[in-house]
Design a protein around this motif. Structure first.
Motif, PDB file in Angstrom:
ATOM      1  N   VAL A   1      16.280  21.446  14.101  1.00  0.00           N
ATOM      2  CA  VAL A   1      15.291  22.040  15.025  1.00  0.00           C
ATOM      3  C   VAL A   1      15.819  21.955  16.465  1.00  0.00           C
ATOM      4  O   VAL A   1      15.712  22.917  17.233  1.00  0.00           O
ATOM      5  CB  VAL A   1      13.911  21.352  14.890  1.00  0.00           C
ATOM      6  N   ASP A   2      16.407  20.821  16.832  1.00  0.00           N
ATOM      7  CA  ASP A   2      16.961  20.653  18.187  1.00  0.00           C
ATOM      8  C   ASP A   2      17.975  21.773  18.459  1.00  0.00           C
ATOM      9  O   ASP A   2      17.898  22.479  19.484  1.00  0.00           O
ATOM     10  CB  ASP A   2      17.649  19.267  18.251  1.00  0.00           C
ATOM     11  N   LYS A   3      18.897  21.959  17.524  1.00  0.00           N
ATOM     12  CA  LYS A   3      19.952  22.961  17.743  1.00  0.00           C
ATOM     13  C   LYS A   3      19.390  24.378  17.743  1.00  0.00           C
ATOM     14  O   LYS A   3      19.776  25.211  18.569  1.00  0.00           O
ATOM     15  CB  LYS A   3      21.035  22.826  16.666  1.00  0.00           C
ATOM     16  N   ALA A   4      18.474  24.654  16.816  1.00  0.00           N
ATOM     17  CA  ALA A   4      17.916  26.013  16.727  1.00  0.00           C
ATOM     18  C   ALA A   4      17.097  26.335  17.977  1.00  0.00           C
ATOM     19  O   ALA A   4      17.103  27.456  18.496  1.00  0.00           O
ATOM     20  CB  ALA A   4      17.053  26.155  15.470  1.00  0.00           C
ATOM     21  N   ARG A   5      16.386  25.313  18.486  1.00  0.00           N
ATOM     22  CA  ARG A   5      15.568  25.548  19.673  1.00  0.00           C
ATOM     23  C   ARG A   5      16.455  25.839  20.884  1.00  0.00           C
ATOM     24  O   ARG A   5      16.143  26.705  21.699  1.00  0.00           O
ATOM     25  CB  ARG A   5      14.720  24.299  19.915  1.00  0.00           C
ATOM     26  N   GLU A   6      17.559  25.143  20.975  1.00  0.00           N
ATOM     27  CA  GLU A   6      18.494  25.379  22.082  1.00  0.00           C
ATOM     28  C   GLU A   6      19.036  26.808  22.011  1.00  0.00           C
ATOM     29  O   GLU A   6      19.114  27.509  23.026  1.00  0.00           O
ATOM     30  CB  GLU A   6      19.655  24.383  22.026  1.00  0.00           C
ATOM     31  N   LEU A   7      19.383  27.237  20.786  1.00  0.00           N
ATOM     32  CA  LEU A   7      19.889  28.614  20.616  1.00  0.00           C
ATOM     33  C   LEU A   7      18.833  29.620  21.027  1.00  0.00           C
ATOM     34  O   LEU A   7      19.102  30.601  21.730  1.00  0.00           O
ATOM     35  CB  LEU A   7      20.251  28.852  19.149  1.00  0.00           C
ATOM     36  N   ALA A   8      17.594  29.353  20.591  1.00  0.00           N
ATOM     37  CA  ALA A   8      16.507  30.284  20.903  1.00  0.00           C
ATOM     38  C   ALA A   8      16.230  30.339  22.398  1.00  0.00           C
ATOM     39  O   ALA A   8      15.780  31.364  22.917  1.00  0.00           O
ATOM     40  CB  ALA A   8      15.237  29.866  20.143  1.00  0.00           C
ATOM     41  N   ARG A   9      16.494  29.243  23.109  1.00  0.00           N
ATOM     42  CA  ARG A   9      16.245  29.236  24.558  1.00  0.00           C
ATOM     43  C   ARG A   9      17.242  30.114  25.299  1.00  0.00           C
ATOM     44  O   ARG A   9      16.997  30.497  26.447  1.00  0.00           O
ATOM     45  CB  ARG A   9      16.364  27.806  25.114  1.00  0.00           C
ATOM     46  N   GLY A  10      18.378  30.376  24.685  1.00  0.00           N
ATOM     47  CA  GLY A  10      19.381  31.252  25.305  1.00  0.00           C
ATOM     48  C   GLY A  10      19.842  30.693  26.629  1.00  0.00           C
ATOM     49  O   GLY A  10      20.187  29.519  26.744  1.00  0.00           O
ATOM     50  N   ALA A  11      19.793  31.545  27.666  1.00  0.00           N
ATOM     51  CA  ALA A  11      20.313  31.142  28.977  1.00  0.00           C
ATOM     52  C   ALA A  11      19.521  29.989  29.586  1.00  0.00           C
ATOM     53  O   ALA A  11      20.028  29.286  30.449  1.00  0.00           O
ATOM     54  CB  ALA A  11      20.289  32.335  29.921  1.00  0.00           C
ATOM     55  N   SER A  12      18.285  29.801  29.153  1.00  0.00           N
ATOM     56  CA  SER A  12      17.523  28.688  29.745  1.00  0.00           C
ATOM     57  C   SER A  12      17.596  27.420  28.903  1.00  0.00           C
ATOM     58  O   SER A  12      16.711  26.559  28.958  1.00  0.00           O
ATOM     59  CB  SER A  12      16.078  29.103  29.998  1.00  0.00           C
ATOM     60  N   LYS A  13      18.672  27.294  28.135  1.00  0.00           N
ATOM     61  CA  LYS A  13      18.823  26.076  27.313  1.00  0.00           C
ATOM     62  C   LYS A  13      18.915  24.830  28.204  1.00  0.00           C
ATOM     63  O   LYS A  13      19.285  24.918  29.380  1.00  0.00           O
ATOM     64  CB  LYS A  13      20.054  26.192  26.418  1.00  0.00           C
ATOM     65  N   ILE A  14      18.617  23.668  27.594  1.00  0.00           N
ATOM     66  CA  ILE A  14      18.636  22.409  28.341  1.00  0.00           C
ATOM     67  C   ILE A  14      20.020  21.780  28.302  1.00  0.00           C
ATOM     68  O   ILE A  14      20.421  21.054  29.205  1.00  0.00           O
ATOM     69  CB  ILE A  14      17.573  21.453  27.740  1.00  0.00           C
ATOM     70  N   GLY A  15      20.768  22.118  27.230  1.00  0.00           N
ATOM     71  CA  GLY A  15      22.062  21.459  27.053  1.00  0.00           C
ATOM     72  C   GLY A  15      21.882  20.093  26.428  1.00  0.00           C
ATOM     73  O   GLY A  15      22.508  19.119  26.845  1.00  0.00           O
ATOM     74  N   THR A  16      20.999  20.007  25.429  1.00  0.00           N
ATOM     75  CA  THR A  16      20.747  18.713  24.777  1.00  0.00           C
ATOM     76  C   THR A  16      22.004  18.255  24.030  1.00  0.00           C
ATOM     77  O   THR A  16      22.948  19.030  23.839  1.00  0.00           O
ATOM     78  CB  THR A  16      19.589  18.772  23.753  1.00  0.00           C
ATOM     79  N   THR A  17      21.971  17.022  23.595  1.00  0.00           N
ATOM     80  CA  THR A  17      23.104  16.498  22.822  1.00  0.00           C
ATOM     81  C   THR A  17      23.065  17.012  21.372  1.00  0.00           C
ATOM     82  O   THR A  17      23.982  16.743  20.607  1.00  0.00           O
ATOM     83  CB  THR A  17      23.082  14.961  22.806  1.00  0.00           C
ATOM     84  N   GLY A  18      21.974  17.682  21.004  1.00  0.00           N
ATOM     85  CA  GLY A  18      21.869  18.235  19.642  1.00  0.00           C
ATOM     86  C   GLY A  18      21.714  17.141  18.590  1.00  0.00           C
ATOM     87  O   GLY A  18      22.051  17.338  17.423  1.00  0.00           O
ATOM     88  N   ARG A  19      21.191  15.994  18.996  1.00  0.00           N
ATOM     89  CA  ARG A  19      21.075  14.876  18.049  1.00  0.00           C
ATOM     90  C   ARG A  19      19.663  14.744  17.478  1.00  0.00           C
ATOM     91  O   ARG A  19      19.339  13.751  16.819  1.00  0.00           O
ATOM     92  CB  ARG A  19      21.470  13.552  18.728  1.00  0.00           C
ATOM     93  N   GLY A  20      18.801  15.693  17.776  1.00  0.00           N
ATOM     94  CA  GLY A  20      17.452  15.669  17.183  1.00  0.00           C
ATOM     95  C   GLY A  20      16.483  14.750  17.906  1.00  0.00           C
ATOM     96  O   GLY A  20      15.398  14.439  17.394  1.00  0.00           O
ATOM     97  N   ILE A  21      16.868  14.317  19.096  1.00  0.00           N
ATOM     98  CA  ILE A  21      16.058  13.301  19.797  1.00  0.00           C
ATOM     99  C   ILE A  21      14.696  13.879  20.224  1.00  0.00           C
ATOM    100  O   ILE A  21      13.651  13.276  19.957  1.00  0.00           O
ATOM    101  CB  ILE A  21      16.842  12.771  21.034  1.00  0.00           C
TER     102      ILE A  21
END
Ligand code: GDP
Ligand code: IMO
Ligand code: MG
Length: 437
Positions: free
Chosen positions: A114-134
């Motif tokens: 979900v973390d990774k998919a949400r980042e992809l869905a955010r597109g240019a406004s992504k947060i740049g999370t570590t993608g670890r599901g936190i």
């Protein structure tokens, strides 16, 4: 009773792991109180480097007991592989010296997807999370459906709840986030049952253990992860992490009262870095940023991502000092600045004719924001092998003294290299002197 909270006073990676390890020579406990394996803490002992994501930075000292507090989110697969790795490097890890609070929440595979998919869905406004599901794991905690470490003791009770989560997250991934990622319940469950069996003996009552330890007069370090400027509320929202990273979070994340904290130390680099997206008013762009990144080896411990580098930001740091009640500052990585003829310290911001004296609340407010700098002389000497304050160049003394005055907060130690020995006392407060005695 003796307790110190150590927080990162910038955007993370300030050298918390190194400093916690240095200060644990006589500690009884090191306690993580928030975050998860988005953290990456590096310790260098006799030239050997150990990277920790979940294990508290006291784990390399055999006499120190370690707790993952209730405020942590714990990925069992990651913890087990980290335990194996650190054991292979010679550390003894058993339930006598590592406890995981029963109330800490689990990070499971679906959180990562979900973390990774949400980042992809955010597109240019992504947060740049570590993608670890936190973030998704804390979301489940907030909406009161999370799976906790206590559940590892009675796996049969959590089975149907985990199944419901898997079904829900698969729907979220497919229909809302339009992702092809999918979790297989049987596979996840088989692995989780096996992990539960291994981890169950480590699960305990952290709040009671630390309360009793402090009452007995034991020395406890509360180790923060991330940095105050990544705090979910007081940081540069929404470019923040999903937990509270300020010092007060130690009491919430462990379950002890605020009167049990004796001192708060804030760790800060002599410059600034940040990983991922988000405002960074003192960012060094171009060659200078590359030079500092190379010299400071500013590449993420967890993700390997290049860290953005910038000048020291006094305004941002004052926010950290205020929101965390920092009593003294530990300045790290001064060695990295050697060779720069002039150093800049950001003392304020302007937007057009307007003076701005704190980090603005919204990312839009950073448009047109410019940092105002005080320029001070640098030093050309390599200071990485200096071990005493008196042996440092006068320009280093002046730099530290200028910062002390600007921050209105004493500097207790400085660090000039990654190893334990490269730590120089400047003016450690009484509590810290007693802690080390
Ligand atoms: P943490 O997340 O705050 O524990 O910090 P990280 O371990 O992610 O990043 C800090 C990096 O700087 C690590 O590679 C440390 O070994 C290194 N480090 C810490 N203090 C110093 C220092 O004073 N000088 C230098 N050159 N490196 C340092
Ligand atoms: P340590 O403990 C630096 C950053 C990420 C991203 C934002 C949100 O090693 O200092 P998340 O995965 O938490 O949802 O990502 O927070 N971030 C860190 N940056 N150091 C860390 O930990 C970080 N943990 C998270 O890069 O910008
Ligand atoms: Mg780090």
């Amino acid at each position: 009773m003796s307790s110190i909270v150590i927080v990162g006073a910038q955007w993370g990676d300030e050298g918390k792991g190194k400093i916690v390890d240095v200060l644990t020579e006589r500690a009884d406990w090191v306690v993580r109180f928030q975050g998860g394996n988005n953290a990456g803490h590096t310790i260098v002992v006799d030239g050997v480097k150990t990277a920790l994501s979940l294990l508290p930075s006291g784990i390399l000292r055999p006499h120190v007991k370690c707790l993952l507090g209730a405020g942590v989110v714990m990925n069992p697969t990651v913890l087990l592989s980290e335990i194996d790795r650190v054991r292979a490097a010679g550390a003894e890890i058993n339930p006598g010296r590592l406890v995981i609070d029963r109330d800490a929440h689990l990070v499971l595979d679906y959180h990562i997807l979900v973390d990774k998919a949400r980042e992809l869905a955010r597109g240019a406004s992504k947060i740049g999370t570590t993608g670890r599901g936190i973030g998704p794991a804390y979301e489940d905690r907030s909406q009161r459906s999370g799976i906790r470490c206590a559940d590892l003791l009675t796996p049969h009770r959590m089975r149907e709840r985990v199944r419901a989560h898997v079904e829900e997250k698969n729907k979220l991934l497919k229909y809302v986030l339009e992702s092809k990622a999918h979790v297989d319940f049987d596979q996840l469950w088989t692995q989780l049952e096996r992990e539960a069996e291994i981890l169950a003996p480590f699960v305990g009552n952290g709040s009671r253990l630390i309360f009793d330890a402090l009452r007995r007069g034991e020395k406890v370090i509360f180790e923060g992860a991330q940095g105050v400027l990544l705090d979910q509320v007081h940081g540069t929202y929404p470019f923040v992490t999903s937990s509270s990273t300020i010092a007060g979070s130690a009491t919430i994340g462990v379950g002890v009262g605020p009167k049990m904290i004796d001192s708060v130390l804030g760790i800060a680099k002599a410059y600034c870095t940040r990983v991922g997206e988000g405002p960074f008013p003192t960012e060094m762009l171009g060659e200078l940023g590359d030079e500092v990144r190379q010299k400071g080896r500013e590449f993420g411990t967890v993700t390997g991502r290049a860290r953005r580098c910038g000048w020291f930001d006094v305004v941002a740091m004052k926010r950290a000092i205020r929101t965390s009640g920092i009593d003294s500052v530990i300045l790290t990585k001064l060695d990295v600045l050697s060779g720069l003829p002039t150093l800049k310290l950001c003392t304020g911001y302007t937007r057009g004719d307007e003076l701005v004296d704190d980090l603005p609340p919204s990312s839009e407010d950073y448009e047109g924001l410019e940092a105002t700098y005080l320029e001070v002389p640098g030093w050309s000497e390599d200071i990485s092998s200096v071990r005493t304050w008196d042996a440092l160049p006068k320009t280093v003394h002046a730099f530290v003294e200028t910062l002390t005055n600007l921050l209105e907060c004493p500097v207790s130690f400085i660090s000039v290299g990654p190893g334990r020995e490269a730590t120089i006392p400047v003016a450690p407060p009484q509590v810290v002197r007693e802690f080390l005695a």
